[in-house]
Design a protein around this motif. Structure first.
Motif, mmCIF file in Angstrom:
data_model
loop_
_atom_site.group_PDB
_atom_site.id
_atom_site.type_symbol
_atom_site.label_atom_id
_atom_site.label_comp_id
_atom_site.label_asym_id
_atom_site.label_seq_id
_atom_site.Cartn_x
_atom_site.Cartn_y
_atom_site.Cartn_z
ATOM 1 N N ALA A 1 3.975 0.073 17.319
ATOM 2 C CA ALA A 1 3.449 1.432 17.447
ATOM 3 C C ALA A 1 3.421 1.862 18.911
ATOM 4 O O ALA A 1 3.760 3.009 19.242
ATOM 5 N N LEU A 2 3.049 0.959 19.778
ATOM 6 C CA LEU A 2 3.031 1.255 21.214
ATOM 7 C C LEU A 2 4.447 1.505 21.721
ATOM 8 O O LEU A 2 4.683 2.449 22.486
ATOM 9 N N ALA A 3 5.393 0.696 21.295
ATOM 10 C CA ALA A 3 6.789 0.867 21.712
ATOM 11 C C ALA A 3 7.331 2.206 21.212
ATOM 12 O O ALA A 3 8.011 2.927 21.950
ATOM 13 N N ILE A 4 7.015 2.561 19.982
ATOM 14 C CA ILE A 4 7.456 3.846 19.422
ATOM 15 C C ILE A 4 6.908 4.994 20.254
ATOM 16 O O ILE A 4 7.633 5.931 20.611
ATOM 17 N N ARG A 5 5.629 4.926 20.576
ATOM 18 C CA ARG A 5 5.001 5.989 21.363
ATOM 19 C C ARG A 5 5.626 6.100 22.754
ATOM 20 O O ARG A 5 5.939 7.201 23.219
ATOM 21 N N HIS A 6 5.868 4.964 23.411
ATOM 22 C CA HIS A 6 6.454 4.984 24.760
ATOM 23 C C HIS A 6 7.877 5.530 24.745
ATOM 24 O O HIS A 6 8.252 6.309 25.622
#
Length: 74
Positions: A7-12
């Motif tokens: 989820a963090l990678a998607i957001r970044h």
């Protein structure tokens, strides 16, 4: 834990693409990143997932050279 990292990678990735392409709709950018993630989510090697997602999402986005369908002359 992997889900929160994803989820963090998607957001970044979405944030980077929105900064690189401010003329594009944010929803379109997020959708392209989500599609890229869906295509790559079961990859065994996760190290390069953000880079691969960003490249795939860029491929899914309309290019700067192509006019949008709604702005094409008739």
């Amino acid at each position: 834990m992997a889900d929160s990292e994803d989820a963090l990678a998607i957001r970044h990735v979405a944030e980077r693409l929105m900064e690189a392409h401010p003329q594009l709709d944010a929803g379109l950018v997020r959708a392209s990143v989500q599609t890229a993630y869906d295509e790559l989510r079961y990859a065994r090697v996760r190290t390069y997932l953000p880079v691969l997602m960003e490249r795939r999402a860029r491929d899914l986005l309309p290019s700067d050279e192509q006019p949008a369908a709604s702005s094409a002359p008739e």
